[in-house]
Scaffold this motif. Structure first.
Motif, short mmCIF file in Angstrom:
data_model
loop_
_atom_site.label_atom_id
_atom_site.label_comp_id
_atom_site.label_asym_id
_atom_site.label_seq_id
_atom_site.Cartn_x
_atom_site.Cartn_y
_atom_site.Cartn_z
N GLY A 1 12.16 -9.95 -2.24
CA GLY A 1 12.29 -8.75 -1.42
C GLY A 1 12.50 -7.44 -2.15
O GLY A 1 12.63 -6.40 -1.52
N ARG A 2 12.55 -7.46 -3.48
CA ARG A 2 12.70 -6.20 -4.22
C ARG A 2 11.40 -5.41 -4.16
O ARG A 2 10.31 -5.97 -4.26
CB ARG A 2 13.08 -6.48 -5.67
N VAL A 3 11.53 -4.08 -4.02
CA VAL A 3 10.36 -3.21 -3.88
C VAL A 3 10.20 -2.37 -5.14
O VAL A 3 11.16 -1.77 -5.64
CB VAL A 3 10.50 -2.29 -2.64
N PHE A 4 8.97 -2.31 -5.64
CA PHE A 4 8.61 -1.54 -6.83
C PHE A 4 7.49 -0.58 -6.46
O PHE A 4 6.56 -0.95 -5.75
CB PHE A 4 8.12 -2.47 -7.95
N GLU A 5 7.59 0.67 -6.95
CA GLU A 5 6.54 1.64 -6.71
C GLU A 5 5.64 1.74 -7.93
O GLU A 5 6.12 1.87 -9.05
CB GLU A 5 7.12 3.03 -6.41
N VAL A 6 4.34 1.69 -7.70
CA VAL A 6 3.35 1.79 -8.77
C VAL A 6 3.19 3.26 -9.16
O VAL A 6 3.12 4.13 -8.29
CB VAL A 6 1.99 1.22 -8.33
N ARG A 7 3.13 3.50 -10.45
CA ARG A 7 2.82 4.82 -10.98
C ARG A 7 1.63 4.71 -11.92
O ARG A 7 1.53 3.75 -12.68
CB ARG A 7 4.01 5.40 -11.74
N ALA A 8 0.72 5.67 -11.84
CA ALA A 8 -0.42 5.71 -12.75
C ALA A 8 0.07 6.22 -14.10
O ALA A 8 0.64 7.31 -14.19
CB ALA A 8 -1.50 6.63 -12.19
N GLY A 9 -0.13 5.42 -15.13
CA GLY A 9 0.33 5.79 -16.46
C GLY A 9 -0.54 6.84 -17.12
O GLY A 9 -1.74 6.96 -16.83
N ASP B 1 1.56 3.03 -4.42
CA ASP B 1 1.58 1.72 -3.74
C ASP B 1 2.96 1.09 -3.93
O ASP B 1 3.57 1.23 -4.98
CB ASP B 1 0.53 0.77 -4.33
N LYS B 2 3.40 0.38 -2.92
CA LYS B 2 4.69 -0.33 -2.98
C LYS B 2 4.40 -1.82 -3.09
O LYS B 2 3.65 -2.39 -2.30
CB LYS B 2 5.53 -0.06 -1.73
N LEU B 3 5.01 -2.46 -4.07
CA LEU B 3 4.87 -3.89 -4.32
C LEU B 3 6.18 -4.58 -3.99
O LEU B 3 7.25 -4.04 -4.27
CB LEU B 3 4.51 -4.14 -5.78
N VAL B 4 6.08 -5.79 -3.44
CA VAL B 4 7.27 -6.53 -3.04
C VAL B 4 7.30 -7.88 -3.76
O VAL B 4 6.31 -8.62 -3.77
CB VAL B 4 7.30 -6.76 -1.51
N SER B 5 8.46 -8.18 -4.32
CA SER B 5 8.65 -9.48 -4.97
C SER B 5 9.00 -10.53 -3.93
O SER B 5 9.33 -10.20 -2.78
CB SER B 5 9.77 -9.39 -6.02
N GLY C 1 0.82 -1.20 0.00
CA GLY C 1 0.00 0.00 0.00
C GLY C 1 0.86 1.25 0.00
O GLY C 1 1.98 1.27 -0.49
N GLN C 2 0.34 2.29 0.60
CA GLN C 2 0.98 3.62 0.59
C GLN C 2 1.91 3.78 1.80
O GLN C 2 1.65 4.57 2.69
CB GLN C 2 -0.11 4.70 0.63
N VAL C 3 2.97 3.01 1.83
CA VAL C 3 3.92 3.08 2.95
C VAL C 3 5.13 3.91 2.56
O VAL C 3 5.44 4.08 1.39
CB VAL C 3 4.36 1.67 3.40
N ASN C 4 5.83 4.39 3.57
CA ASN C 4 7.04 5.18 3.34
C ASN C 4 8.22 4.21 3.24
O ASN C 4 9.03 4.09 4.14
CB ASN C 4 7.24 6.18 4.49
N GLU C 5 8.28 3.53 2.13
CA GLU C 5 9.32 2.52 1.86
C GLU C 5 10.00 2.92 0.57
O GLU C 5 9.33 3.26 -0.41
CB GLU C 5 8.64 1.15 1.72
N SER C 6 11.31 2.91 0.54
CA SER C 6 11.99 3.27 -0.71
C SER C 6 11.90 2.10 -1.69
O SER C 6 11.94 0.94 -1.30
CB SER C 6 13.44 3.64 -0.44
N ALA C 7 11.74 2.45 -2.95
CA ALA C 7 11.63 1.45 -4.01
C ALA C 7 12.85 1.54 -4.91
O ALA C 7 13.38 2.62 -5.13
CB ALA C 7 10.35 1.69 -4.82
#
Length: 146
Positions: A62-70, A55-59, A9-15
């Motif tokens: 453990g890799r983190v990806f940030e979602v962007r609205a296209g 939103d932050k997604l995790v593989s 979700g919308q967490v303060n996690e670096s991607a």
């Protein structure tokens, strides 16, 4: 291909990378995609939850990806006053149209019938290329007790 299985979700996690998707693809829980950095991803997420920009997604590794609205084609309809805005919300909502709502403006996917309706209701239309972030709906994300 990396398996992405968790939405923080919308967490303060670096991607370390981003994933830019249009609204249509942000609605899917199962999806093959390529990150903006070129990594092949397989999304295996909870169904029924729309991915939001930020939103932050995790593989699984453990890799983190940030979602962007296209950026995508949309119609932005501007109301001249609050009664016209309310009337447009009512009529478009009554048709279960997916809407992004702002201050006296509505945004929806291009559709000539809806465009004609909005113009008939007195709204000024703009054809734009911008991210589409519609409302999630009345029942999305709410717990219900029976």
């Amino acid at each position: 291909m990396l398996r992405v299985t968790q939405n923080l979700g919308q967490v303060n996690e670096s991607a370390e990378d981003t994933l830019t998707l249009p609204f249509e693809l942000r609605q899917k829980g199962r999806l093959r995609a390529v990150s903006d950095g070129g990594t092949e991803l397989g999304l295996f997420l909870e169904r029924g939850k729309v991915l939001m920009g930020g939103d932050k997604l995790v593989s699984e590794c453990g890799r983190v990806f940030e979602v962007r609205a296209g950026v995508e084609p949309v119609i932005t309809a501007h109301a001249p006053d609050w009664p016209s805005f309310a009337r447009a919300c009512y009529h478009l909502g009554n048709r279960h149209v997916t809407l992004e709502i702002g201050e006296r403006w509505l945004r929806f996917a291009p559709d000539h019938v809806l465009e004609h309706l909005a113009e008939h209701l007195g709204l000024r239309l703009e054809h734009e290329q911008t991210p589409f972030n519609p409302e999630s709906g009345a029942y999305h994300g709410h717990a219900h007790e029976h």
